[in-house]
Design a protein around this motif. Structure first.
Motif, PDB file in Angstrom:
ATOM      1  N   LYS A 180     -24.278   4.624  21.058  1.00 47.13           N
ATOM      2  CA  LYS A 180     -22.923   5.200  21.438  1.00 47.13           C
ATOM      3  C   LYS A 180     -22.204   4.083  21.538  1.00 47.13           C
ATOM      4  CE  LYS A 180     -24.727   9.086  24.993  1.00 47.13           C
ATOM      5  NZ  LYS A 180     -24.651   8.477  26.553  1.00 47.13           N
ATOM      6  N   ALA A 181     -22.781   2.496  21.496  1.00 52.85           N
ATOM      7  CA  ALA A 181     -21.850   1.268  21.240  1.00 52.85           C
ATOM      8  C   ALA A 181     -21.388   1.225  19.582  1.00 52.85           C
ATOM      9  CB  ALA A 181     -22.645   0.577  22.160  1.00 52.85           C
ATOM     10  N   GLY A 182     -22.154   2.176  19.248  1.00 55.96           N
ATOM     11  CA  GLY A 182     -21.602   1.575  17.509  1.00 55.96           C
ATOM     12  C   GLY A 182     -20.018   2.555  17.521  1.00 55.96           C
ATOM     13  N   LYS A 183     -20.398   3.338  17.646  1.00 54.01           N
ATOM     14  CA  LYS A 183     -18.861   4.205  17.759  1.00 54.01           C
ATOM     15  C   LYS A 183     -18.214   4.128  18.734  1.00 54.01           C
ATOM     16  CE  LYS A 183     -22.174   7.713  15.922  1.00 54.01           C
ATOM     17  NZ  LYS A 183     -22.866   9.053  15.800  1.00 54.01           N
ATOM     18  N   ASP A 184     -18.612   3.448  19.416  1.00 53.32           N
ATOM     19  CA  ASP A 184     -17.463   3.579  21.290  1.00 53.32           C
ATOM     20  C   ASP A 184     -17.024   2.338  21.367  1.00 53.32           C
ATOM     21  OD1 ASP A 184     -15.938   3.422  23.646  1.00 53.32           O
ATOM     22  OD2 ASP A 184     -17.030   4.769  24.669  1.00 53.32           O
ATOM     23  N   MET A 185     -15.857   2.143  20.896  1.00 52.96           N
ATOM     24  CA  MET A 185     -15.849  -0.035  20.819  1.00 52.96           C
ATOM     25  C   MET A 185     -15.596  -0.683  22.338  1.00 52.96           C
ATOM     26  SD  MET A 185     -16.132  -0.618  17.999  1.00 52.96           S
ATOM     27  CE  MET A 185     -14.948  -2.635  18.058  1.00 52.96           C
ATOM     28  N   ALA A 186     -15.193   0.490  23.316  1.00 57.02           N
ATOM     29  CA  ALA A 186     -14.972   0.014  25.323  1.00 57.02           C
ATOM     30  C   ALA A 186     -16.407  -0.077  24.965  1.00 57.02           C
ATOM     31  CB  ALA A 186     -14.019   1.060  25.605  1.00 57.02           C
ATOM     32  N   LEU A 187     -17.254   0.599  24.833  1.00 54.05           N
ATOM     33  CA  LEU A 187     -18.716   0.619  25.449  1.00 54.05           C
ATOM     34  C   LEU A 187     -19.403  -0.811  24.950  1.00 54.05           C
ATOM     35  CD1 LEU A 187     -21.237   1.492  26.855  1.00 54.05           C
ATOM     36  CD2 LEU A 187     -22.071   3.666  25.179  1.00 54.05           C
ATOM     37  N   LYS A 188     -19.330  -0.944  23.515  1.00 55.29           N
ATOM     38  CA  LYS A 188     -19.935  -1.752  22.950  1.00 55.29           C
ATOM     39  C   LYS A 188     -19.369  -3.305  23.640  1.00 55.29           C
ATOM     40  CE  LYS A 188     -20.493  -3.841  18.303  1.00 55.29           C
ATOM     41  NZ  LYS A 188     -20.572  -3.066  16.636  1.00 55.29           N
ATOM     42  N   LYS A 189     -18.206  -3.510  23.687  1.00 48.60           N
ATOM     43  CA  LYS A 189     -17.560  -4.788  24.743  1.00 48.60           C
ATOM     44  C   LYS A 189     -18.042  -4.897  25.972  1.00 48.60           C
ATOM     45  CE  LYS A 189     -12.869  -6.691  26.040  1.00 48.60           C
ATOM     46  NZ  LYS A 189     -11.338  -6.221  25.814  1.00 48.60           N
ATOM     47  N   MET A 190     -18.145  -3.394  26.341  1.00 50.06           N
ATOM     48  CA  MET A 190     -19.150  -4.116  27.783  1.00 50.06           C
ATOM     49  C   MET A 190     -20.008  -4.302  27.739  1.00 50.06           C
ATOM     50  SD  MET A 190     -19.359  -0.901  30.925  1.00 50.06           S
ATOM     51  CE  MET A 190     -20.864  -0.642  29.861  1.00 50.06           C
ATOM     52  N   LEU A 191     -20.717  -3.604  26.876  1.00 47.94           N
ATOM     53  CA  LEU A 191     -22.239  -4.261  26.489  1.00 47.94           C
ATOM     54  C   LEU A 191     -21.868  -5.514  26.119  1.00 47.94           C
ATOM     55  CD1 LEU A 191     -23.863  -0.767  24.854  1.00 47.94           C
ATOM     56  CD2 LEU A 191     -23.961  -1.834  27.396  1.00 47.94           C
ATOM     57  N   ALA A 192     -21.720  -5.778  24.846  1.00 51.03           N
ATOM     58  CA  ALA A 192     -21.286  -7.427  24.778  1.00 51.03           C
ATOM     59  C   ALA A 192     -20.976  -8.153  25.965  1.00 51.03           C
ATOM     60  CB  ALA A 192     -20.818  -7.580  23.697  1.00 51.03           C
ATOM     61  N   GLU A 193     -20.372  -8.478  26.677  1.00 53.84           N
ATOM     62  CA  GLU A 193     -19.735  -9.032  27.801  1.00 53.84           C
ATOM     63  C   GLU A 193     -20.362  -9.053  28.517  1.00 53.84           C
ATOM     64  OE1 GLU A 193     -15.970  -7.702  28.565  1.00 53.84           O
ATOM     65  OE2 GLU A 193     -14.683  -8.486  26.922  1.00 53.84           O
ATOM     66  N   GLY A 194     -20.982  -8.140  29.383  1.00 55.59           N
ATOM     67  CA  GLY A 194     -22.239  -8.066  30.643  1.00 55.59           C
ATOM     68  C   GLY A 194     -23.251  -8.631  30.056  1.00 55.59           C
ATOM     69  N   VAL A 195     -23.980  -8.431  28.306  1.00 52.34           N
ATOM     70  CA  VAL A 195     -24.860  -9.437  28.449  1.00 52.34           C
ATOM     71  C   VAL A 195     -24.109 -11.330  27.834  1.00 52.34           C
ATOM     72  CG1 VAL A 195     -26.315 -10.485  26.065  1.00 52.34           C
ATOM     73  CG2 VAL A 195     -26.548  -7.883  26.724  1.00 52.34           C
ATOM     74  N   LYS A 196     -23.386 -11.268  27.654  1.00 53.76           N
ATOM     75  CA  LYS A 196     -22.743 -12.391  27.778  1.00 53.76           C
ATOM     76  C   LYS A 196     -22.300 -12.791  29.254  1.00 53.76           C
ATOM     77  CE  LYS A 196     -18.196 -15.386  26.309  1.00 53.76           C
ATOM     78  NZ  LYS A 196     -17.754 -15.108  25.600  1.00 53.76           N
ATOM     79  N   ALA A 197     -22.407 -12.629  30.543  1.00 46.90           N
ATOM     80  CA  ALA A 197     -22.193 -12.513  31.962  1.00 46.90           C
ATOM     81  C   ALA A 197     -23.851 -12.854  32.190  1.00 46.90           C
ATOM     82  CB  ALA A 197     -20.966 -11.672  32.250  1.00 46.90           C
ATOM     83  N   LEU A 198     -24.669 -11.975  32.407  1.00 45.56           N
ATOM     84  CA  LEU A 198     -25.353 -11.931  32.920  1.00 45.56           C
ATOM     85  C   LEU A 198     -25.993 -13.016  31.853  1.00 45.56           C
ATOM     86  CD1 LEU A 198     -27.741 -10.729  33.642  1.00 45.56           C
ATOM     87  CD2 LEU A 198     -28.720  -9.812  31.819  1.00 45.56           C
ATOM     88  N   ASP A 199     -26.436 -14.615  30.678  1.00 41.89           N
ATOM     89  CA  ASP A 199     -26.153 -15.302  30.555  1.00 41.89           C
ATOM     90  C   ASP A 199     -25.753 -16.098  30.395  1.00 41.89           C
ATOM     91  OD1 ASP A 199     -28.471 -13.890  28.603  1.00 41.89           O
ATOM     92  OD2 ASP A 199     -26.967 -14.537  26.894  1.00 41.89           O
ATOM     93  N   GLN A 200     -24.423 -15.981  30.805  1.00 39.73           N
ATOM     94  CA  GLN A 200     -23.904 -17.382  32.052  1.00 39.73           C
ATOM     95  C   GLN A 200     -23.713 -17.815  32.916  1.00 39.73           C
ATOM     96  OE1 GLN A 200     -19.324 -15.753  31.112  1.00 39.73           O
ATOM     97  NE2 GLN A 200     -18.778 -17.037  29.444  1.00 39.73           N
TER      98      GLN A 200
END
Length: 178
Positions: free
Chosen positions: A82-102
Motif C-alpha cells: 500500500k505504501a508503494g502506491k500511497d505516498m502519504a502512507l509511505k511518508k508516515m512509515l519512513a518518518e516513523g522509522v526515522k523517529a524510532l531511530d532518532q
C-alpha cells in the motif's frame, strides 16, 4: 528434430517438466529457508532498513517467540505494498522509522535495529506509542495476527463460539467454579 523459434511444444516433456518444477521448488526453498527474509519482501516499497525495522518493531509489539517471521511479514507486506502506491502512507512509515531511530539514538546511541535487549527496544517503543505511525502498525498487527485462523490453535483459541453452536458441549459446561 529441430524446431523453429515460432513452433511451441504441444506437450510438456519429462525433462521440461523436471526443469520447470526444479526452478519452482528452488524458489519456494529460498523463501521458506529465510534466505529471502520477510524484511526483503517489503524492501522495494519502503527500503531495506525500514523493512527490517518494521519487522523488529512488530515482534516487539506482539512478542510471540514461537511465531515465525512469516506471520509478521504476512501483515507487514500488504502495508508495504500500500505504501508503494500511497505516498502519504509511505511518508508516515519512513518518518516513523526515522523517529524510532532518532529516539533510539537519543536513549542508547544506536539505531533501533542495533538494540540487543528487548527491554531497551520496548522503552523506545513506549516513547512513540501515541504516534499515528505506532498506532497504525499496532492496529494492523493486532488484526493480522489475532484474526488469522491458522494461528488460533497456537494461542489456545478454539475459534468463534457462535459459529460452532455456542459454548455448550465444548468444555465450558464442565467449569465447576462458576
Amino acid at each position: 528434430m529441430k524446431r523453429t523459434s515460432k513452433e511451441q511444444p504441444t506437450d510438456l516433456g519429462r525433462r521440461r517438466f523436471l526443469g520447470r518444477s526444479g526452478i519452482a521448488v528452488a524458489g519456494i526453498g529460498i523463501i521458506s529457508s529465510g534466505l529471502l527474509t520477510p524484511a526483503a519482501w517489503a524492501a522495494s516499497a519502503v527500503g531495506e532498513h525500514a523493512s527490517a525495522t518494521l519487522l523488529r518493531m512488530a515482534r516487539d509489539i506482539y512478542p510471540h517467540d514461537t511465531l515465525e517471521n512469516k506471520y509478521y511479514a504476512a501483515v507487514l507486506t500488504p502495508l508495504a505494498r500500500k505504501a508503494g502506491k500511497d505516498m502519504a502512507l509511505k511518508k508516515m512509515l519512513a518518518e516513523g522509522v526515522k523517529a524510532l531511530d532518532q529516539r533510539s539514538q537519543q536513549l542508547f546511541s544506536r539505531n533501533f535495529l542495533e538494540l540487543e535487549h528487548e527491554s531497551d527496544r520496548v522503552l523506545v517503543l513506549r516513547a512513540i506509542e501515541e504516534s499515528p505511525f505506532f498506532q497504525r502498525i499496532k492496529g494492523d498487527l493486532m488484526m493480522g495476527i489475532y484474526n488469522n485462523p491458522e494461528l488460533w490453535p497456537r494461542f489456545g483459541y478454539g475459534g468463534s463460539a457462535w459459529q460452532k453452536g455456542g459454548y455448550i458441549n465444548r468444555g465450558y459446561d464442565k467449569i465447576d467454579w462458576l
